[in-house]
Design a protein around this motif. Structure first.
Motif, mmCIF file in Angstrom:
data_model
loop_
_atom_site.group_PDB
_atom_site.id
_atom_site.type_symbol
_atom_site.label_atom_id
_atom_site.label_comp_id
_atom_site.label_asym_id
_atom_site.label_seq_id
_atom_site.Cartn_x
_atom_site.Cartn_y
_atom_site.Cartn_z
ATOM 1 N N THR A 37 0.842 -1.195 0.000
ATOM 2 C CA THR A 37 0.000 0.000 0.000
ATOM 3 C C THR A 37 0.875 1.242 0.000
ATOM 4 O O THR A 37 1.828 1.342 0.783
ATOM 5 N N LEU A 38 0.561 2.184 -0.866
ATOM 6 C CA LEU A 38 1.181 3.501 -0.823
ATOM 7 C C LEU A 38 0.307 4.395 0.050
ATOM 8 O O LEU A 38 -0.864 4.616 -0.247
ATOM 9 N N VAL A 39 0.879 4.868 1.157
ATOM 10 C CA VAL A 39 0.183 5.771 2.079
ATOM 11 C C VAL A 39 0.734 7.162 1.838
ATOM 12 O O VAL A 39 1.941 7.386 1.988
ATOM 13 N N THR A 40 -0.132 8.102 1.452
ATOM 14 C CA THR A 40 0.398 9.382 0.996
ATOM 15 C C THR A 40 -0.445 10.583 1.402
ATOM 16 O O THR A 40 -1.667 10.512 1.477
ATOM 17 N N VAL A 61 4.646 6.730 1.929
ATOM 18 C CA VAL A 61 5.216 5.564 2.592
ATOM 19 C C VAL A 61 4.747 4.309 1.880
ATOM 20 O O VAL A 61 3.563 4.195 1.524
ATOM 21 N N ILE A 62 5.648 3.370 1.672
ATOM 22 C CA ILE A 62 5.280 2.044 1.213
ATOM 23 C C ILE A 62 5.100 1.164 2.441
ATOM 24 O O ILE A 62 6.017 1.019 3.250
ATOM 25 N N PRO A 68 5.034 -0.068 7.748
ATOM 26 C CA PRO A 68 5.765 0.922 6.952
ATOM 27 C C PRO A 68 7.200 0.470 6.715
ATOM 28 O O PRO A 68 7.906 0.134 7.666
ATOM 29 N N THR A 69 7.630 0.458 5.447
ATOM 30 C CA THR A 69 8.958 -0.054 5.131
ATOM 31 C C THR A 69 9.868 0.958 4.428
ATOM 32 O O THR A 69 11.091 0.829 4.489
ATOM 33 N N GLU A 70 9.300 1.936 3.762
ATOM 34 C CA GLU A 70 10.108 2.897 3.005
ATOM 35 C C GLU A 70 9.353 4.212 2.912
ATOM 36 O O GLU A 70 8.145 4.222 2.667
ATOM 37 N N ALA A 71 10.054 5.337 3.120
ATOM 38 C CA ALA A 71 9.400 6.647 3.158
ATOM 39 C C ALA A 71 10.136 7.659 2.296
ATOM 40 O O ALA A 71 11.368 7.630 2.193
#
Length: 218
Positions: A37-40, A61-62, A68-71
């Motif tokens: 999921t892309l959280v934006t 954030v991915i 959450p793994t990458e921002a």
């Protein structure tokens, strides 16, 4: 605003092309059946951007299975970016401040229902800033530009406002928590709200909510 919709629509097109999910401040949740999921927050500080004030940001954030793994946070006016991958060394480092007294703190604007809490923080800090862009204010903590950022109890933040900081700030030595101790969770229910605290150290992150709640001397 129209600006939010324009940016968010472009993001949704890419998300759908790659068949991942989207959780966005403007469009809400798009479920493509993916574990990713892309959280934006597509434009954080929209009112600033629309008025020509150069303080607005994209934050994304991915999350994989809700973790959450990458921002990535991008300062839209300058193009500066902060990129962090969870579990990997970070190029950013906070200033390590542990005490509120004498600190530089960014706050959400004062509102009548939190006026006392807001003032308790302001009277202890050496400098208060109101930049009206939570994602940018949070990431500036990772570069020693400020010591902390907080919502003084108004429950304004959605998870999209805090998700990028949840990856970037701890990797830089800081902490991200909620004033009332509620867990920060990637949740498609955007009616959930938090009062986020972003601080240079876990110790400062604990002191700020105590001051906001008025419990620091109890």
């Amino acid at each position: 605003m129209r600006l939010d919709i324009l940016v968010d629509t472009a993001i949704a097109e890419v998300v759908n092309a790659h068949r991942i999910n989207l959780l966005s401040e403007e469009l809400g949740s798009i479920d493509n059946g993916s574990a990713i999921t892309l959280v934006t927050d597509p434009v954080d500080g929209t009112a600033n951007a629309a008025s020509g004030v150069p303080l607005s940001a994209f934050a994304g954030v991915i999350a994989v299975d809700g973790v959450p793994t990458e921002a990535l946070t991008s300062w839209l006016d300058t193009g500066r970016c902060w990129h962090t991958v969870a579990g990997q060394p970070s190029p950013y480092r906070t200033n390590g401040r542990t005490e509120l007294d004498g600190a530089a703190v960014s706050l959400l604007r004062p509102q009548p229902q939190i006026a006392d809490a807001w003032w308790r923080v302001a009277t202890r800090a050496a400098r208060i800033r109101i930049l009206s862009t939570s994602c940018l204010e949070a990431v500036l903590v990772t570069e020693k530009s400020t010591d902390a950022f907080a919502d003084a109890g108004s429950d304004t933040h959605r998870i999209v406002d805090l998700a990028a900081a949840m990856v970037t700030v701890p990797a830089a030595g800081g902490a991200v928590i909620d004033v009332r101790g509620r867990p920060l969770e990637i949740d498609p229910d955007l009616t959930r709200r938090w009062s986020g605290v972003v601080a240079a150290t876990p110790r400062l992150a604990e002191e700020l909510p105590e001051t906001i709640r008025g419990t620091e001397d109890r």
